[in-house]
Design a protein around this motif. Structure first.
Motif, PDB file in Angstrom:
ATOM      1  N   CYS A 129      -8.892   1.563 -28.519  1.00  0.00           N
ATOM      2  CA  CYS A 129      -8.857   1.042 -27.148  1.00  0.00           C
ATOM      3  C   CYS A 129      -9.480  -0.333 -26.976  1.00  0.00           C
ATOM      4  O   CYS A 129      -9.863  -0.701 -25.858  1.00  0.00           O
ATOM      5  CB  CYS A 129      -9.524   2.048 -26.213  1.00  0.00           C
ATOM      6  SG  CYS A 129      -8.518   3.542 -26.021  1.00  0.00           S
ATOM      7  N   LEU A 162      -8.326   8.829 -27.712  1.00  0.00           N
ATOM      8  CA  LEU A 162      -8.690   7.469 -27.325  1.00  0.00           C
ATOM      9  C   LEU A 162      -9.971   7.061 -28.029  1.00  0.00           C
ATOM     10  O   LEU A 162     -11.064   7.518 -27.684  1.00  0.00           O
ATOM     11  CB  LEU A 162      -8.849   7.392 -25.807  1.00  0.00           C
ATOM     12  CG  LEU A 162      -7.605   7.866 -25.030  1.00  0.00           C
ATOM     13  CD1 LEU A 162      -7.942   8.102 -23.569  1.00  0.00           C
ATOM     14  CD2 LEU A 162      -6.467   6.881 -25.184  1.00  0.00           C
ATOM     15  N   HIS A 169     -14.333  -0.427 -24.297  1.00  0.00           N
ATOM     16  CA  HIS A 169     -13.154   0.333 -24.688  1.00  0.00           C
ATOM     17  C   HIS A 169     -12.942   1.518 -23.743  1.00  0.00           C
ATOM     18  O   HIS A 169     -11.799   1.870 -23.426  1.00  0.00           O
ATOM     19  CB  HIS A 169     -13.298   0.833 -26.121  1.00  0.00           C
ATOM     20  CG  HIS A 169     -13.403  -0.266 -27.134  1.00  0.00           C
ATOM     21  ND1 HIS A 169     -13.529  -0.016 -28.483  1.00  0.00           N
ATOM     22  CD2 HIS A 169     -13.404  -1.625 -27.013  1.00  0.00           C
ATOM     23  CE1 HIS A 169     -13.601  -1.161 -29.141  1.00  0.00           C
ATOM     24  NE2 HIS A 169     -13.542  -2.139 -28.263  1.00  0.00           N
ATOM     25  N   ALA A 173      -9.615   2.177 -21.494  1.00  0.00           N
ATOM     26  CA  ALA A 173      -8.920   3.465 -21.511  1.00  0.00           C
ATOM     27  C   ALA A 173      -8.738   3.999 -20.089  1.00  0.00           C
ATOM     28  O   ALA A 173      -7.679   4.568 -19.763  1.00  0.00           O
ATOM     29  CB  ALA A 173      -9.693   4.471 -22.363  1.00  0.00           C
TER      30      ALA A 173
END
Length: 302
Positions: A129, A162, A169, A173
């Protein structure tokens, strides 16, 4: 506290580790055997990379993935399959011309990263991500690449895990979720201890966990000597966990591990804290994964 844990075993990774521990599987047969070993030791999920059988280095070969998946699915021992889709993002600038990738650079388009997943249709795959200073290289995942990749995974009907190596990140996401690129309850993996991302400690894990969407399921792992402490910490904070030779080569100081031994040790920690490890079937039901034998999800939809 989570008393029903999904325990993933990351079998081999892509790092320069096969010369450091002879138990790191390299060939497709060895990787499949390691998945079966992990399943028999109690793992719920096998996370798969493949390697060049001759060199032990990085491979993106669909044929290697196909052989591993086929061997696992033909075995008597069940385990959920999670294929990496995070290859081909390594960038090391050339010393003389930083606009070009130097030795060690390995880049793929989102479509190329997705190819083994789209063809083999595992229950799960990873979706990294964000970009990161990953040790001495840069791991590249631009926002538009990730949107394209998330769309490909969504169209394939595979559950994305993820991968979040830093707090930003998690933020991105959530953005993918807001844009409708993630179906159902999202599943996060908090990747801790990789220089120079999120540290493997309680404060960092809690901070990342607290930024997850309300409907998220999550797991975490630490690398090296922090692998087992992060198993216990994830359980206590309500998450799931991952172990395996991708992240840690040792059972204890100076003692080289096998994947099965790492799973057994982690399962023992979970049981000693009053929990249990989910079976692969329980994992499919909990995460609403597609059954590879029927093509249907736990809800009965094809």
């Amino acid at each position: 506290m989570n008393r029903n844990m999904i325990l993933t075993c990351a079998l081999t990774g892509a790092g320069d580790t096969s010369d450091k521990n002879p138990n790191v599987p390299v060939t497709p047969e060895q990787i499949a055997d390691a998945a079966i070993e992990a399943a028999k030791a109690g793992a719920s999920v096998a996370h798969l990379h493949v390697r060049d059988p001759q060199t032990g280095g990085i491979s993106h070969s669909i044929e290697h993935f196909r052989e591993v998946v086929q061997r696992i699915r033909e075995a008597d021992t069940d385990i959920v399959i999670n294929i990496t889709a995070g290859g081909g993002g390594d960038w090391i600038p050339d010393a003389d011309d930083p606009t070009r990738g130097g030795p060690g650079t390995d880049m793929q388009t989102p479509a190329e990263r997705h190819a083994p997943v789209g063809e083999l249709l595992p229950e799960m795959c990873t979706l990294d991500c964000g970009s990161l200073n990953f040790g001495d290289m840069v791991y590249i995942n631009t926002a538009d690449w990730l949107r394209e990749h998330a769309r490909l995974v969504q169209q394939a009907g595979v559950k994305p895990e993820l991968e979040c190596f830093d707090l930003g990140h998690v933020w991105f996401a959530r953005q993918l979720q807001d844009e409708g690129l993630l179906d159902g309850d999202p599943l996060f993996q908090l990747c801790l201890g990789i220089p120079w991302g999120a540290e493997a400690d309680t404060e960092t894990m809690m901070t990342m966990r607290n930024k997850l969407p309300a409907n998220a399921n999550w797991a975490a792992f630490g690398i090296g000597r922090m692998q087992m402490p992060m198993v216990a910490q994830a359980m206590l904070l309500g998450g799931h966990a991952r172990v395996g030779l991708e992240d840690n080569l040792y059972l204890s100081k100076g003692v080289k591990a096998t994947n099965g031994q790492l799973v057994e040790k982690a399962a023992g920690i979970i049981e000693n804290l009053g929990g249990k490890v989910m079976t692969p079937a329980e994992t499919r039901a909990f995460l609403k994964l597609r059954d590879p034998n029927t093509g249907k999800t736990a809800g009965g939809q094809a």
